[in-house]
Design an enzyme around this catalytic site. Structure first.
Site, mmCIF file in Angstrom:
data_model
loop_
_atom_site.group_PDB
_atom_site.id
_atom_site.type_symbol
_atom_site.label_atom_id
_atom_site.label_comp_id
_atom_site.label_asym_id
_atom_site.label_seq_id
_atom_site.Cartn_x
_atom_site.Cartn_y
_atom_site.Cartn_z
ATOM 1 N N ASP A 56 -4.093 10.450 12.071
ATOM 2 C CA ASP A 56 -4.774 9.736 10.691
ATOM 3 C C ASP A 56 -5.380 8.609 11.161
ATOM 4 O OD1 ASP A 56 -5.490 9.545 8.156
ATOM 5 O OD2 ASP A 56 -3.555 8.960 7.273
ATOM 6 N N LYS A 70 8.290 -0.150 5.849
ATOM 7 C CA LYS A 70 7.800 1.306 5.026
ATOM 8 C C LYS A 70 9.071 2.076 4.747
ATOM 9 C CE LYS A 70 4.018 4.033 6.576
ATOM 10 N NZ LYS A 70 2.809 3.575 6.583
ATOM 11 N N GLY A 101 0.867 -1.233 -0.086
ATOM 12 C CA GLY A 101 -0.019 0.023 -0.044
ATOM 13 C C GLY A 101 0.789 1.229 0.097
ATOM 14 N N GLN A 102 0.145 2.446 -0.116
ATOM 15 C CA GLN A 102 1.046 3.729 -0.329
ATOM 16 C C GLN A 102 0.402 4.555 0.741
ATOM 17 O OE1 GLN A 102 2.173 5.041 -3.962
ATOM 18 N NE2 GLN A 102 3.710 6.436 -3.299
ATOM 19 N N GLY A 103 0.985 5.376 1.570
ATOM 20 C CA GLY A 103 0.248 6.187 2.342
ATOM 21 C C GLY A 103 1.017 7.582 2.176
ATOM 22 N N GLY A 104 0.698 8.634 2.669
ATOM 23 C CA GLY A 104 1.261 9.812 2.939
ATOM 24 C C GLY A 104 2.837 9.718 3.260
ATOM 25 N N PHE A 105 3.163 8.820 3.886
ATOM 26 C CA PHE A 105 4.501 8.731 4.455
ATOM 27 C C PHE A 105 5.541 7.815 3.670
ATOM 28 C CE2 PHE A 105 1.788 9.216 8.370
ATOM 29 C CZ PHE A 105 2.313 10.414 8.673
ATOM 30 N N GLY A 106 4.679 7.164 2.578
ATOM 31 C CA GLY A 106 5.554 6.529 1.620
ATOM 32 C C GLY A 106 5.139 4.929 1.330
ATOM 33 N N LYS A 107 5.649 4.373 0.603
ATOM 34 C CA LYS A 107 5.189 2.871 0.237
ATOM 35 C C LYS A 107 5.356 2.101 1.451
ATOM 36 C CE LYS A 107 5.142 3.245 -4.844
ATOM 37 N NZ LYS A 107 5.846 2.808 -5.976
#
Ligand SMILES: *[C@@H]1O[C@H](CO)[C@@H](O)[C@H](O)[C@H]1NC(C)=O
Ligand SMILES: *[C@@H]1O[C@H](CO)[C@@H](O)[C@H](O)[C@H]1NC(C)=O
Ligand SMILES: *[C@@H]1O[C@H](CO)[C@@H](O)[C@H](O)[C@H]1NC(C)=O
Ligand SMILES: *[C@@H]1O[C@H](CO)[C@@H](O)[C@H](O)[C@H]1NC(C)=O
Ligand SMILES: *[C@@H]1O[C@H](CO)[C@@H](O)[C@H](O)[C@H]1NC(C)=O
Length: 604
Positions: free
Chosen positions: A408, A309, A288-294
């Site tokens: 979040d 992460k 997955g990918q979030g605002g902090f990176g993959k």
């Protein structure tokens, strides 16, 4: 005044006496386990309390909460003196060669939720006193040499959700009620279940077949297309405004530190190690990918499954040291409902965090992104997830020092372990990547539809912004829907899940709120309770929202009625005012807030 002082002194005396007893008991355990000189060498009997010792976790009052001594090669026995650790909630001694009996005195540990003695050489009978552990949820005794019958008293454990007794020498009858435990395994004994009996020795497992407790899983499962698209646009927009901002270029650096330094209980990984684990950060391993990176799925050389992460956008003026300080702070948050940090890796251009892999991915996945054949979360599991998530957040807010604000909270960040227990992930990261300008308002991070209004308008987050996010997460759990869904527009419905639910709630159509995938298999009273808690948590002004500890209590059935009464009163007045205004402007306050939500939040 003097009386007060005397009480204070007495209190101090008392508090320095009682932890000592805990230290003595733990020291006795170290001896009885026959620990060698280089094992638990920091367990020093002369310290005021054992809270600084490795493998021990305490609460703020220096009560020992967790003892985790798995896979350490101990061969000795268990001392009955463990019975004084009455605050203990987790005792884990799995995978040693411990012999002798399970002490009766463990029946004293009435706060225990997890007792894990699996894979040892314990013999004798299971003590009936374990029936006193009313909070026990996980009892793991498989792969020992336990004999005799299963004590009838275990039937009286109301919270038991996983009972593992396989591969022992147990005989006789399994108490009937133990077949009701959601997950159990009695196989490889001489018990009255299996082939020649009508009862099965192993419970049906929920969802996809799981391979016992080896694989742990993380899943940050990417959100829905619209959000990704919008998120991309937002990111583009945000980057554009930060022209001077230096992009990180990912290169493999020769000469980076290739050694492992034990760092508290955190492991420091070499870049090479994580590169191998993730197949050189292959796209096919992206979870997955979030605002902090993959986030990548990986397998370490000892075949432990992990989630790696890879942070982007970090910039720490203090360099490595600052990063390590933050990482260490995150790693201190140890709780059954929080995603544990295993380790980290730094190179001159990279920052990576390593977590256990959560087998059942995330709540968002289990609600909305199931593959054919995978079963949807059943209602009792949803209830448990709601409570577990609340407990995890309560711990971050009220038991971590300094406290950790998640920023979040959403269903995609609530992961599910092999027992479908909620495990909150992604906490503490905001600080890791936002250390740039501490005085200036930090960038608002969060997910559309989950961001509390005051956080959007002021950029200031607090515990109460998390409570808001939690409220929306509860709505996701009940409805199975997304916090923002533009497709609801087509039915002339509200884009924001919160508005949608409020509307149905006003119209007293609670049944229309509940996830259709549950096929009406739920308890209406419990749904109502969850919706009420969610609406309390999502009130416009942060002061009105309950603290997470209150949320936990309300979910356990305490104090909801009064607060709900109050809410209804306030809401009715607010509603009348709103309708009056809307008649004048034909433009609701909620819609103004929607616009903000869409424009200001970054994609996660
Ligand atoms: C304790 O450990 C020593 C070696 O470390 C071993 O020789 C001895 O047999 C052990 N005792 C027990 C009771 O396991
Ligand atoms: C059980 O707990 C009580 C305190 O609740 C303590 O006084 C007692 O010593 C404990 N018993 C054992 C066997 O450790
Ligand atoms: C298990 O316990 C029995 C006695 O109950 C004993 O005879 C046997 O040797 C033990 N087995 C192991 C592997 O310790
Ligand atoms: C089940 O019963 C059959 C005969 O009815 C017997 O041959 C077999 O050994 C039994 N199996 C077990 C596991 O007890
Ligand atoms: C139950 O225990 C047996 C023996 O350890 C094991 O082979 C089996 O996989 C377990 N089943 C489940 C569903 O955990």
């Amino acid at each position: 005044m003097e009386l007060f002082l005397a009480i204070l002194i007495l209190a101090c005396l008392y508090s320095s006496v009682s932890p000592d007893q805990q230290g003595d008991a733990l020291f006795a355990l170290k001896s009885s386990l026959n620990a060698s000189n280089d094992q638990l060498s920091d367990w020093n009997q002369n310290q005021v309390n054992p809270c600084t010792w490795s493998k021990i976790t305490c609460d703020d009052n220096s009560n020992v909460l967790m003892v985790s001594l798995s896979n350490m090669g101990f061969t000795g026995t268990l001392t009955p003196r463990l019975g004084v650790l009455v605050h203990l909630n987790t005792l884990s001694l799995q995978g040693n060669g411990i012999t002798g009996k399970i002490p009766e005195a463990l029946g004293n540990l009435t706060s225990l939720t997890m007792l894990d003695l699996e894979k040892n050489s314990l013999s004798g009978e299971i003590p009936a006193s374990l029936g006193n552990l009313k909070k026990l949820q996980f009892l793991f005794l498989s792969q020992n040499n336990l004999s005799g019958t299963i004590p009838e008293s275990l039937s009286g454990l109301p919270n038991l959700i996983n009972l593992q007794l396989a591969l022992n020498d147990l005989t006789g009858k399994v108490p009937d009620s133990l077949f009701q435990v959601p997950k159990y395994n009695f196989s490889e004994n001489h018990l009255n279940c299996g082939l020649n009996f009508s009862r099965r020795c192993v419970s049906d497992s929920e969802g996809s077949p799981s391979k016992s407790k080896t694989g742990l899983v993380i899943g940050i499962v990417g959100g829905f297309l619209g959000i990704i698209l919008l998120g991309g646009l937002m990111l583009f927009f945000w980057r554009g405004r930060h022209k001077g901002y230096k992009r990180e270029i990912y290169v493999d650096v020769p000469g980076e530190v290739d050694r492992r330094i034990p760092f508290g209980q955190l492991r420091r990984f070499a870049w090479r190690e994580l590169q191998l684990a993730t197949d050189n950060f292959s796209e096919k391993n992206v979870l997955g990918q979030g605002g902090f990176g993959k986030v990548y799925k990986g397998v370490l050389s000892d075949s432990t499954k992990v989630a790696v992460k890879r942070l982007t956008d970090y910039e720490s003026p203090g360099g490595d040291a600052a990063f390590q300080r933050e990482v260490e702070m995150i790693s201190v948050a140890v709780h059954r409902n929080l995603l544990r940090l295993i380790g980290f890796c730094t190179t001159p251009t990279e920052r990576l965090l390593v977590y256990p892999y959560m087998q059942n991915l995330s709540v968002a996945y289990r609600l909305r992104e199931l593959k054919p054949g995978e079963s949807v979360l059943i209602w009792p599991t949803r209830k448990r997830v709601a409570l577990g998530t609340a407990r995890g957040l309560e711990y971050l807010h009220e038991h971590c020092n300094p406290k950790i604000i998640h920023r979040d909270v959403k269903a995609a960040n609530v992961l599910l372990d092999e027992d479908f227990e909620a495990v909150v992930g992604d906490f503490g990261l905001a600080k890791l990547v936002d250390v740039r300008k501490t005085n200036v308002t930090t960038q608002v991070r969060g997910t559309m539809g989950h961001i509390a209004p005051e956080y959007l308008s002021t950029g200031k987050s607090s515990e109460k912004t998390d409570v808001f996010g939690y409220g929306i997460t509860l709505l996701e759990i009940v409805t199975g829907q997304r916090a923002i869904d533009f497709s609801r527009l087509e039915e002339e419905d509200d884009v924001l899940l919160l508005d949608h639910v409020k509307k149905l709630q006003r119209e007293k159509r609670l049944d229309a709120i509940v996830d259709r995938n549950l096929h009406k298999n739920y308890n209406m009273d419990e749904v109502e309770m969850m919706i009420q808690v969610a609406l309390l948590c999502t009130q416009g002004s942060p002061e009105d929202r309950p603290a997470m500890s209150e949320v936990v209590r309300m979910l356990e059935g305490e104090g909801l009625a009064e607060r709900w009464e109050e809410w209804q009163h306030v809401e009715v007045t607010r509603r009348q005012e709103y309708e009056r205004l809307q008649r004048r402007f034909d433009w609701g306050e909620d819609s103004i807030y929607n616009q903000d939500a869409v424009e200001l939040s970054g994609g996660r």
